[in-house]
Scaffold this active site. Structure first.
Site, PDB file in Angstrom:
ATOM      1  N   ASP A 122      -1.886  -0.399   5.958  1.00 15.92           N
ATOM      2  CA  ASP A 122      -2.089   0.261   7.254  1.00 15.92           C
ATOM      3  C   ASP A 122      -3.547   0.527   7.603  1.00 15.92           C
ATOM      4  O   ASP A 122      -3.840   1.001   8.692  1.00 15.92           O
ATOM      5  CB  ASP A 122      -1.369   1.614   7.259  1.00 15.92           C
ATOM      6  CG  ASP A 122      -2.086   2.622   6.385  1.00 15.92           C
ATOM      7  OD1 ASP A 122      -2.270   2.333   5.193  1.00 15.92           O
ATOM      8  OD2 ASP A 122      -2.504   3.677   6.909  1.00 15.92           O
TER       9      ASP A 122
ATOM     10  N   ASP B  53       0.872  -1.166   0.000  1.00 12.68           N
ATOM     11  CA  ASP B  53       0.000   0.000   0.000  1.00 12.68           C
ATOM     12  C   ASP B  53       0.923   1.234   0.000  1.00 12.68           C
ATOM     13  O   ASP B  53       2.127   1.103   0.287  1.00 12.68           O
ATOM     14  CB  ASP B  53      -0.873  -0.041   1.267  1.00 12.68           C
ATOM     15  CG  ASP B  53      -1.583   1.267   1.514  1.00 12.68           C
ATOM     16  OD1 ASP B  53      -2.266   1.741   0.598  1.00 12.68           O
ATOM     17  OD2 ASP B  53      -1.433   1.825   2.634  1.00 12.68           O
TER      18      ASP B  53
HETATM   19 MG   LIG Z   1      -2.871   3.191   3.397  1.00 16.91          MG
END
Ligand SMILES: [Mg+2]
Length: 254
Positions: free
Chosen positions: A196, A18
């Site tokens: 995250d 990501d």
């Molecule tokens: Mg992220």
């Protein structure tokens, strides 16, 4: 010899990263986000070690992913998997009704007008309602996003950090990683995904099902099997990874 063995082992793996909150610290606006040059160098080295089996999987469109990770331009998935590019350059884009996009755009633009600090980000086939600068608008924006997807069921609401996104229902990061894993040079490798946010959970779930390695940056509930405390610590891990100083086999959840 040891070093060679590590490289061979690393070549059994495929990496998926990501971007926001993972490879880059979150900023007040998405435009202010950047990835430090040494991190790009480590990612480049790692991509070479992996013969290209490294992809970025982000809520951002592919065009922004390419800008943020320049000069890397390999496999990637944008808009939570609504846009996918394989390493050989094949593009797979989710189709949505342009009339619906236009109507959603008009309603969102109109409805957020009286909400100071709220920002509407248009991502070709998805929308992001940012409330980092207007935290009290969180609930009203959630209701607005829910109203939209009730009217346009091809879309769904995705929660993120200070953002509600409206994106095509059929797409998620797990499906994007799964698609890329069926293409060269990812095929047959063990997936590693680092993210995250709530939008990364579908990716963690897919990777866990494949007995891969799922890593969440920061705290909060998650199905990821591993944790790294923050973006800075990920940078250190990446440095070691790029230089073949991490034995991934010991991290596998089997
Ligand atoms: Mg992220």
């Amino acid at each position: 010899m040891n070093e060679l063995r590590q490289i061979c082992r690393q070549n059994d793996y495929a990496f998926f990263f990501d971007i926001d909150g993972t490879l880059a610290t979150l900023q007040a606006t998405p435009e202010a986000v950047s990835i430090p040059a040494p991190v790009i160098t480590h990612l480049t080295l790692l991509t070479q070690n992996l013969s290209g089996a490294l992809a970025f999987v982000s809520g951002r469109p592919l065009s922004q992913i390419d800008e943020l990770t320049y000069p890397l331009r390999g496999a990637a998935a944008g808009i939570h998997g609504a846009e996918i590019r394989t390493l050989n350059g094949e593009l797979i884009a989710t189709r949505v009704d342009p009339q619906q996009l236009c109507e959603i755009d008009q309603q969102l633009s109109r409805d957020i007008e009286p909400m100071p600090g709220v920002r509407l980000e248009k991502k070709s086939i998805a929308f992001a309602l940012h409330y980092r600068q207007a935290p009290t608008a969180q609930q009203a924006l959630h209701e607005l996003a829910n109203t939209i997807v009730k009217r346009y069921p091809d879309f769904k609401v995705q929660a993120g950090k200070c953002v509600w996104e409206i994106k095509p229902r059929a797409c998620d990061k797990g499906k994007a990683i799964s698609y890329l894993m069926q293409t060269s040079p990812f095929i047959g490798r063990i997936p590693v995904f680092i993210g995250d946010d709530m939008t990364d959970e579908a990716g963690f779930q897919y990777v866990n099902r494949q007995q891969g390695i799922s890593i969440k940056i920061g705290c909060g509930e998650s199905e990821a099997t591993h944790r790294i405390d923050n973006v800075t610590q990920l940078y250190q891990w990446l440095d070691q990874l790029a230089n073949n100083n991490i034995n991934l086999d010991t991290m596998r959840s089997v």
